[in-house]
Design a protein around this motif. Structure first.
Motif, PDB file in Angstrom:
ATOM      1  N   GLU A 168       0.850  -1.203   0.000  1.00  0.00           N
ATOM      2  CA  GLU A 168       0.000   0.000   0.000  1.00  0.00           C
ATOM      3  C   GLU A 168       0.883   1.251   0.000  1.00  0.00           C
ATOM      4  OE1 GLU A 168      -2.770  -0.019   3.207  1.00  0.00           O
ATOM      5  OE2 GLU A 168      -3.577   1.956   2.676  1.00  0.00           O
ATOM      6  N   THR A 169       1.937   1.210   0.832  1.00  0.00           N
ATOM      7  CA  THR A 169       2.999   2.226   0.768  1.00  0.00           C
ATOM      8  C   THR A 169       4.265   1.534   0.300  1.00  0.00           C
ATOM      9  OG1 THR A 169       2.048   3.416   2.639  1.00  0.00           O
ATOM     10  CG2 THR A 169       4.349   3.890   2.118  1.00  0.00           C
ATOM     11  N   ASP A 170       4.924   2.112  -0.682  1.00  0.00           N
ATOM     12  CA  ASP A 170       6.225   1.588  -1.099  1.00  0.00           C
ATOM     13  C   ASP A 170       7.285   2.310  -0.281  1.00  0.00           C
ATOM     14  OD1 ASP A 170       5.079  -0.009  -3.137  1.00  0.00           O
ATOM     15  OD2 ASP A 170       5.056   1.711  -4.497  1.00  0.00           O
ATOM     16  N   ILE A 171       8.146   1.539   0.366  1.00  0.00           N
ATOM     17  CA  ILE A 171       9.206   2.133   1.194  1.00  0.00           C
ATOM     18  C   ILE A 171      10.552   1.820   0.554  1.00  0.00           C
ATOM     19  CG2 ILE A 171      10.244   2.223   3.493  1.00  0.00           C
ATOM     20  CD1 ILE A 171       7.616   1.153   4.624  1.00  0.00           C
ATOM     21  N   PHE A 180       9.028   7.284   1.134  1.00  0.00           N
ATOM     22  CA  PHE A 180       7.718   6.623   1.173  1.00  0.00           C
ATOM     23  C   PHE A 180       6.923   7.081  -0.043  1.00  0.00           C
ATOM     24  CE2 PHE A 180       9.388   7.066   5.377  1.00  0.00           C
ATOM     25  CZ  PHE A 180       9.061   5.886   6.030  1.00  0.00           C
ATOM     26  N   ILE A 181       6.387   6.149  -0.786  1.00  0.00           N
ATOM     27  CA  ILE A 181       5.538   6.495  -1.936  1.00  0.00           C
ATOM     28  C   ILE A 181       4.167   5.873  -1.701  1.00  0.00           C
ATOM     29  CG2 ILE A 181       5.218   6.259  -4.435  1.00  0.00           C
ATOM     30  CD1 ILE A 181       8.256   6.398  -4.702  1.00  0.00           C
ATOM     31  N   ALA A 221       6.938   5.182  -8.343  1.00  0.00           N
ATOM     32  CA  ALA A 221       5.924   6.218  -8.527  1.00  0.00           C
ATOM     33  C   ALA A 221       5.204   6.014  -9.862  1.00  0.00           C
ATOM     34  CB  ALA A 221       6.572   7.602  -8.477  1.00  0.00           C
ATOM     35  N   LEU A 222       5.976   5.710 -10.886  1.00  0.00           N
ATOM     36  CA  LEU A 222       5.377   5.543 -12.222  1.00  0.00           C
ATOM     37  C   LEU A 222       4.341   4.418 -12.237  1.00  0.00           C
ATOM     38  CD1 LEU A 222       5.315   6.287 -15.252  1.00  0.00           C
ATOM     39  CD2 LEU A 222       7.185   4.638 -15.593  1.00  0.00           C
ATOM     40  N   PHE A 257       2.428  14.660 -11.673  1.00  0.00           N
ATOM     41  CA  PHE A 257       2.538  15.539 -10.500  1.00  0.00           C
ATOM     42  C   PHE A 257       1.218  15.693  -9.747  1.00  0.00           C
ATOM     43  CE2 PHE A 257       6.442  16.976 -12.756  1.00  0.00           C
ATOM     44  CZ  PHE A 257       7.328  16.582 -11.770  1.00  0.00           C
ATOM     45  N   ASN A 258       0.094  15.574 -10.443  1.00  0.00           N
ATOM     46  CA  ASN A 258      -1.209  15.640  -9.760  1.00  0.00           C
ATOM     47  C   ASN A 258      -1.394  14.486  -8.776  1.00  0.00           C
ATOM     48  OD1 ASN A 258      -2.022  17.943 -10.979  1.00  0.00           O
ATOM     49  ND2 ASN A 258      -3.363  16.972 -12.497  1.00  0.00           N
ATOM     50  N   ARG A 259      -0.798  13.342  -9.085  1.00  0.00           N
ATOM     51  CA  ARG A 259      -1.034  12.136  -8.288  1.00  0.00           C
ATOM     52  C   ARG A 259       0.094  11.796  -7.320  1.00  0.00           C
ATOM     53  NH1 ARG A 259      -5.877   8.786  -9.130  1.00  0.00           N
ATOM     54  NH2 ARG A 259      -6.865   9.711 -10.954  1.00  0.00           N
ATOM     55  N   LEU A 260       1.308  12.257  -7.629  1.00  0.00           N
ATOM     56  CA  LEU A 260       2.482  11.812  -6.860  1.00  0.00           C
ATOM     57  C   LEU A 260       2.334  12.097  -5.362  1.00  0.00           C
ATOM     58  CD1 LEU A 260       5.405  10.673  -6.961  1.00  0.00           C
ATOM     59  CD2 LEU A 260       6.201  13.030  -7.304  1.00  0.00           C
ATOM     60  N   LYS A 261       2.470  11.026  -4.564  1.00  0.00           N
ATOM     61  CA  LYS A 261       2.428  11.181  -3.101  1.00  0.00           C
ATOM     62  C   LYS A 261       3.729  10.618  -2.552  1.00  0.00           C
ATOM     63  CE  LYS A 261      -2.543  10.547  -2.364  1.00  0.00           C
ATOM     64  NZ  LYS A 261      -3.065   9.274  -2.888  1.00  0.00           N
ATOM     65  N   ILE A 262       4.670  11.517  -2.297  1.00  0.00           N
ATOM     66  CA  ILE A 262       5.997  11.071  -1.865  1.00  0.00           C
ATOM     67  C   ILE A 262       6.393  11.811  -0.595  1.00  0.00           C
ATOM     68  CG2 ILE A 262       7.169  12.750  -3.360  1.00  0.00           C
ATOM     69  CD1 ILE A 262       9.360  10.635  -3.814  1.00  0.00           C
ATOM     70  N   GLU A 263       7.078  11.090   0.280  1.00  0.00           N
ATOM     71  CA  GLU A 263       7.565  11.698   1.531  1.00  0.00           C
ATOM     72  C   GLU A 263       8.998  11.231   1.754  1.00  0.00           C
ATOM     73  OE1 GLU A 263       6.817  11.100   6.264  1.00  0.00           O
ATOM     74  OE2 GLU A 263       5.205  10.479   4.927  1.00  0.00           O
ATOM     75  N   LEU A 264       9.861  12.174   2.075  1.00  0.00           N
ATOM     76  CA  LEU A 264      11.270  11.829   2.318  1.00  0.00           C
ATOM     77  C   LEU A 264      11.573  11.947   3.805  1.00  0.00           C
ATOM     78  CD1 LEU A 264      12.939  14.042  -0.459  1.00  0.00           C
ATOM     79  CD2 LEU A 264      11.911  11.791  -0.709  1.00  0.00           C
TER      80      LEU A 264
END
Ligand code: ATP
Ligand code: TZE
Ligand code: MG
Length: 265
Positions: A168-171, A180-181, A221-222, A257-264
């Motif tokens: 569900e989250t890619d780490i 985290f994606i 992400a892709l 970019f509308n969909r990308l959910k990324i956290e560093l």
């Protein structure tokens, strides 16, 4: 970071890296199509007689143990050794790690050749690191990706590799890095081998840049965003599989970019 990811998507489209895959019978066609849709150039080859030459011309190598057998396992070890000695980036998909001792034995032989990236679901990463006794239920995960972080960290440290735990989250864990994606759609778990496609795409992206951590993030992400866009227009797993390939091909900067959910971290 976000900007770099889209640049890498474009770079794969422009440079069309040759990706040498030794993968499983279940996903061979689908992963070749995913690579083509993303702009890469796939070749599936497992004969020992051609592995060294093939890796010589490839930009990267994908080793996926999904439908392992005795001959293929020797091809995989030879490919890992060749990639390692030629300095070609390679990605390992430890499908079904922990399910049988044969799989674990082959993985044990592959790891010393230091995969550039290991991409698996949480159960597989936990089993691979033997960090606890979670039992892999065949090829599907029984654990959440965050439960596998300690296991992944030990692999990163021991083999100087990057580990991507999908779910569900890619780490994505690199040396000192944690990404985290949160893209993707639950319907993606109802199509076989989308994790294998994620691994194959990772192979394409590590073939075109030295920034391997960003390469993994871009690939994950892709496929996650393509999966979301595809799920919105699909009646079920059958059409999702086809629509996802189309979305890899048609993805625009704006959709990305509308969909990308990324956290560093
Ligand atoms: N519960 C979920 N919610 C949203 N997206 C998901 C979920 N599970 C998986 N995904 C998406 O599917 C991708 C593939 O991950 P998954 O963990 O299912 O691979 P896998 O178990 O190795 O699959 P396979 O073995 O069938 O190839 C993830 O990167 C993510 O985008
Ligand atoms: C279902 C299955 N069995 C071996 S490999 C594979 C594809 C998903 O990993
Ligand atoms: Mg898998």
């Amino acid at each position: 970071m976000e900007k770099i990811l889209w640049e890498l998507v474009q770079l794969v489209r422009q440079q069309s890296p040759l990706v040498h895959n030794i993968t499983n019978y279940v996903v061979m066609n689908n992963t070749a199509n995913a690579l083509l849709a993303a702009g890469a150039s796939p070749i599936m080859a497992h004969a020992k007689s051609e592995i060294q030459e093939m890796i010589g011309i490839a930009h990267s190598v994908v080793i996926n143990i999904g439908t392992l057998d005795e001959y293929w396992s020797e091809s995989m070890v030879m490919a890992a050794e060749t990639a390692h000695s030629k300095g070609k980036p390679w990605v390992l998909d430890p499908v079904g790690a922990g399910a049988t001792s044969f799989r674990d034995e082959v993985l044990h032989q592959l790891l010393p050749y230091q995969p550039t990236v290991i991409r698996g679901n949480a159960s597989e990463i936990i089993a691979l690191a033997k960090a606890n006794t979670t039992v892999t239920k065949g090829v599907d995960s029984t654990a959440q990706s965050n439960e596998a972080v300690d296991a992944a960290r030990s692999l990163v440290d021991q083999y100087k590799t990057i580990v991507c735990i999908s779910g569900e989250t890619d780490i994505i864990l690199g040396n000192q890095q944690e990404i985290f994606i949160r893209n993707g759609h639950p319907l993606m778990t109802r199509v076989t081998g989308l994790g294998c496609s994620a691994t194959a795409l990772t192979g394409a992206f590590i073939g075109i840049t030295e920034d391997k951590v960003s390469a993994v993030a871009a690939a994950m992400a892709l496929i996650g965003i393509a999966g979301e866009l595809a799920a919105d227009e699909s009646k079920g797993p059958g059409s999702l599989q086809v629509n996802l390939i189309d979305r890899l091909y048609t993805m625009t900067e704006q959709e990305f970019f509308n969909r990308l959910k990324i956290e560093l971290k």
